[in-house]
Scaffold this motif. Sequence first.
Motif, PDB file in Angstrom:
ATOM      1  N   THR A 140      60.813  -4.648  -8.079  1.00  0.00           N
ATOM      2  CA  THR A 140      61.031  -6.001  -7.559  1.00  0.00           C
ATOM      3  C   THR A 140      61.771  -5.943  -6.229  1.00  0.00           C
ATOM      4  O   THR A 140      61.411  -6.634  -5.265  1.00  0.00           O
ATOM      5  N   CYS A 141      62.817  -5.134  -6.164  1.00  0.00           N
ATOM      6  CA  CYS A 141      63.583  -5.007  -4.923  1.00  0.00           C
ATOM      7  C   CYS A 141      62.728  -4.422  -3.805  1.00  0.00           C
ATOM      8  O   CYS A 141      62.780  -4.900  -2.655  1.00  0.00           O
ATOM      9  N   ARG A 142      61.941  -3.404  -4.109  1.00  0.00           N
ATOM     10  CA  ARG A 142      61.107  -2.782  -3.076  1.00  0.00           C
ATOM     11  C   ARG A 142      60.088  -3.780  -2.523  1.00  0.00           C
ATOM     12  O   ARG A 142      59.859  -3.832  -1.309  1.00  0.00           O
ATOM     13  N   THR A 143      59.506  -4.572  -3.395  1.00  0.00           N
ATOM     14  CA  THR A 143      58.546  -5.583  -2.944  1.00  0.00           C
ATOM     15  C   THR A 143      59.237  -6.620  -2.065  1.00  0.00           C
ATOM     16  O   THR A 143      58.732  -6.997  -0.998  1.00  0.00           O
ATOM     17  N   ALA A 144      60.401  -7.084  -2.505  1.00  0.00           N
ATOM     18  CA  ALA A 144      61.137  -8.085  -1.737  1.00  0.00           C
ATOM     19  C   ALA A 144      61.555  -7.536  -0.370  1.00  0.00           C
ATOM     20  O   ALA A 144      61.449  -8.229   0.650  1.00  0.00           O
ATOM     21  N   LEU A 145      62.019  -6.303  -0.336  1.00  0.00           N
ATOM     22  CA  LEU A 145      62.449  -5.704   0.922  1.00  0.00           C
ATOM     23  C   LEU A 145      61.268  -5.539   1.871  1.00  0.00           C
ATOM     24  O   LEU A 145      61.397  -5.776   3.092  1.00  0.00           O
ATOM     25  N   ALA A 146      60.120  -5.156   1.327  1.00  0.00           N
ATOM     26  CA  ALA A 146      58.934  -4.972   2.166  1.00  0.00           C
ATOM     27  C   ALA A 146      58.407  -6.295   2.698  1.00  0.00           C
ATOM     28  O   ALA A 146      57.958  -6.381   3.847  1.00  0.00           O
ATOM     29  N   GLU A 147      58.461  -7.354   1.870  1.00  0.00           N
ATOM     30  CA  GLU A 147      57.863  -8.630   2.252  1.00  0.00           C
ATOM     31  C   GLU A 147      58.818  -9.565   2.991  1.00  0.00           C
ATOM     32  O   GLU A 147      58.381 -10.343   3.858  1.00  0.00           O
ATOM     33  N   ARG A 148      60.120  -9.495   2.648  1.00  0.00           N
ATOM     34  CA  ARG A 148      61.061 -10.465   3.221  1.00  0.00           C
ATOM     35  C   ARG A 148      62.286  -9.821   3.863  1.00  0.00           C
ATOM     36  O   ARG A 148      63.126 -10.520   4.420  1.00  0.00           O
ATOM     37  N   GLY A 149      62.416  -8.513   3.749  1.00  0.00           N
ATOM     38  CA  GLY A 149      63.518  -7.814   4.393  1.00  0.00           C
ATOM     39  C   GLY A 149      64.814  -7.839   3.620  1.00  0.00           C
ATOM     40  O   GLY A 149      65.823  -7.276   4.056  1.00  0.00           O
ATOM     41  N   ARG A 150      64.817  -8.464   2.451  1.00  0.00           N
ATOM     42  CA  ARG A 150      66.020  -8.494   1.619  1.00  0.00           C
ATOM     43  C   ARG A 150      65.626  -8.782   0.177  1.00  0.00           C
ATOM     44  O   ARG A 150      64.527  -9.288  -0.093  1.00  0.00           O
ATOM     45  N   ALA A 151      66.519  -8.474  -0.743  1.00  0.00           N
ATOM     46  CA  ALA A 151      66.298  -8.738  -2.160  1.00  0.00           C
ATOM     47  C   ALA A 151      67.529  -9.443  -2.717  1.00  0.00           C
ATOM     48  O   ALA A 151      68.660  -9.130  -2.336  1.00  0.00           O
ATOM     49  N   HIS A 152      67.299 -10.401  -3.626  1.00  0.00           N
ATOM     50  CA  HIS A 152      68.380 -11.225  -4.167  1.00  0.00           C
ATOM     51  C   HIS A 152      68.200 -11.318  -5.677  1.00  0.00           C
ATOM     52  O   HIS A 152      67.191 -11.839  -6.153  1.00  0.00           O
ATOM     53  N   LEU A 153      69.178 -10.792  -6.429  1.00  0.00           N
ATOM     54  CA  LEU A 153      69.103 -10.743  -7.884  1.00  0.00           C
ATOM     55  C   LEU A 153      70.258 -11.521  -8.503  1.00  0.00           C
ATOM     56  O   LEU A 153      71.380 -11.502  -7.991  1.00  0.00           O
ATOM     57  N   ALA A 154      69.997 -12.177  -9.635  1.00  0.00           N
ATOM     58  CA  ALA A 154      71.039 -12.796 -10.461  1.00  0.00           C
ATOM     59  C   ALA A 154      71.015 -12.081 -11.807  1.00  0.00           C
ATOM     60  O   ALA A 154      69.978 -12.072 -12.479  1.00  0.00           O
ATOM     61  N   LEU A 155      72.134 -11.480 -12.187  1.00  0.00           N
ATOM     62  CA  LEU A 155      72.147 -10.572 -13.325  1.00  0.00           C
ATOM     63  C   LEU A 155      73.176 -10.966 -14.380  1.00  0.00           C
ATOM     64  O   LEU A 155      74.318 -11.310 -14.062  1.00  0.00           O
ATOM     65  N   ALA A 156      72.755 -10.874 -15.636  1.00  0.00           N
ATOM     66  CA  ALA A 156      73.621 -11.184 -16.772  1.00  0.00           C
ATOM     67  C   ALA A 156      74.597 -10.058 -17.052  1.00  0.00           C
ATOM     68  O   ALA A 156      74.362  -8.890 -16.717  1.00  0.00           O
ATOM     69  N   GLY A 157      75.699 -10.421 -17.695  1.00  0.00           N
ATOM     70  CA  GLY A 157      76.586  -9.428 -18.268  1.00  0.00           C
ATOM     71  C   GLY A 157      76.091  -9.052 -19.656  1.00  0.00           C
ATOM     72  O   GLY A 157      74.952  -9.329 -20.025  1.00  0.00           O
ATOM     73  N   GLY A 158      76.959  -8.425 -20.439  1.00  0.00           N
ATOM     74  CA  GLY A 158      76.576  -8.053 -21.805  1.00  0.00           C
ATOM     75  C   GLY A 158      76.169  -6.590 -21.911  1.00  0.00           C
ATOM     76  O   GLY A 158      75.831  -5.939 -20.923  1.00  0.00           O
ATOM     77  N   ARG A 159      76.178  -6.096 -23.131  1.00  0.00           N
ATOM     78  CA  ARG A 159      75.928  -4.661 -23.346  1.00  0.00           C
ATOM     79  C   ARG A 159      74.493  -4.248 -23.076  1.00  0.00           C
ATOM     80  O   ARG A 159      74.246  -3.152 -22.580  1.00  0.00           O
ATOM     81  N   THR A 160      73.527  -5.084 -23.386  1.00  0.00           N
ATOM     82  CA  THR A 160      72.130  -4.647 -23.335  1.00  0.00           C
ATOM     83  C   THR A 160      71.652  -4.294 -21.924  1.00  0.00           C
ATOM     84  O   THR A 160      71.026  -3.245 -21.734  1.00  0.00           O
ATOM     85  N   PRO A 161      71.902  -5.121 -20.895  1.00  0.00           N
ATOM     86  CA  PRO A 161      71.318  -4.796 -19.589  1.00  0.00           C
ATOM     87  C   PRO A 161      72.104  -3.799 -18.753  1.00  0.00           C
ATOM     88  O   PRO A 161      71.560  -3.272 -17.766  1.00  0.00           O
ATOM     89  N   PHE A 162      73.363  -3.507 -19.087  1.00  0.00           N
ATOM     90  CA  PHE A 162      74.169  -2.677 -18.195  1.00  0.00           C
ATOM     91  C   PHE A 162      73.637  -1.253 -18.012  1.00  0.00           C
ATOM     92  O   PHE A 162      73.734  -0.709 -16.900  1.00  0.00           O
ATOM     93  N   PRO A 163      73.059  -0.611 -19.023  1.00  0.00           N
ATOM     94  CA  PRO A 163      72.445   0.695 -18.751  1.00  0.00           C
ATOM     95  C   PRO A 163      71.347   0.625 -17.697  1.00  0.00           C
ATOM     96  O   PRO A 163      71.195   1.554 -16.887  1.00  0.00           O
ATOM     97  N   ALA A 164      70.603  -0.485 -17.663  1.00  0.00           N
ATOM     98  CA  ALA A 164      69.573  -0.667 -16.633  1.00  0.00           C
ATOM     99  C   ALA A 164      70.215  -0.780 -15.253  1.00  0.00           C
ATOM    100  O   ALA A 164      69.704  -0.211 -14.276  1.00  0.00           O
ATOM    101  N   TYR A 165      71.326  -1.493 -15.153  1.00  0.00           N
ATOM    102  CA  TYR A 165      71.986  -1.646 -13.853  1.00  0.00           C
ATOM    103  C   TYR A 165      72.502  -0.297 -13.352  1.00  0.00           C
ATOM    104  O   TYR A 165      72.387   0.011 -12.152  1.00  0.00           O
ATOM    105  N   ARG A 166      73.082   0.491 -14.253  1.00  0.00           N
ATOM    106  CA  ARG A 166      73.595   1.798 -13.823  1.00  0.00           C
ATOM    107  C   ARG A 166      72.465   2.703 -13.340  1.00  0.00           C
ATOM    108  O   ARG A 166      72.622   3.432 -12.352  1.00  0.00           O
ATOM    109  N   ARG A 167      71.336   2.657 -14.022  1.00  0.00           N
ATOM    110  CA  ARG A 167      70.173   3.424 -13.575  1.00  0.00           C
ATOM    111  C   ARG A 167      69.674   2.903 -12.223  1.00  0.00           C
ATOM    112  O   ARG A 167      69.343   3.690 -11.331  1.00  0.00           O
TER     113      ARG A 167
END
Length: 234
Positions: free
Chosen positions: A25-52
């Motif tokens: 998603t970020c690569r597509t946004a950077l290629a098409e618009r020059g920037r990427a903007h994410l809104a991310l939840a807290g909690g145990r489940t998604p944090f391993p994805a963020y670290r990766r």
Amino acid sequence: MAWTEHVYEDADALGAALATVLEETCRTALAERGRAHLALAGGRTPFPAYRRLAQRPLEWRHVQVLPTDERCVPHDHPAANITELRKAFADAEGLLLESLTVESGDPAQSEAQACRLLAFQPDAFDAVVVGMGMDAHTASLFPGAKQLPAALDPASVLDACRIDPDPLPPEAPFPRITLTLARLLRTRSLHLALSGEGKHDVLRVAQSSQDALRHPIAALLNAPDQIVHVHWSP
């Protein structure tokens, strides 16, 4: 159906897959618009994805992240979502990580800051990641909160608002600042990350619910013109 479900064998597989989706998603946004903007939840489940994700070779100086919601506590408090996000993205050098709350955590000042911040960022997010509690809340859209009806109004012009869970969760008894339903839905992709059989059972009930005040996650799942990608592992 307003959702599509992705099932993984375990939490590690979910984290790896979600990190790859967000990277693409970020690569597509950077290629098409020059920037990427994410809104991310807290909690145990998604944090391993963020670290990766933070370890992926992206042009991080052109990526912006903000939380979907935050507890109104000082930023050095153990319950501060923004602090955990900073730790998760420690390897993402140059990333702009915005906070919905002021340093002190003052609720009124934080609500004003969140509204000002989002007023300068009217464009759709490239991705939103939310979680879900056992009471079917998502972000900090808690059933029973007096501000919930206004926060769930799809026609609302508010991007963020204060939420006072009622009752306050004993593990985190704080007021919150949350993105409204209308702002969460203003995104190019929407992801729900959850794990465990109990959460899956709650999800099934919410998927068939037409009562968003009782099951706030249903407002996302049943929103027109938006597909929710549900990422689940046992």
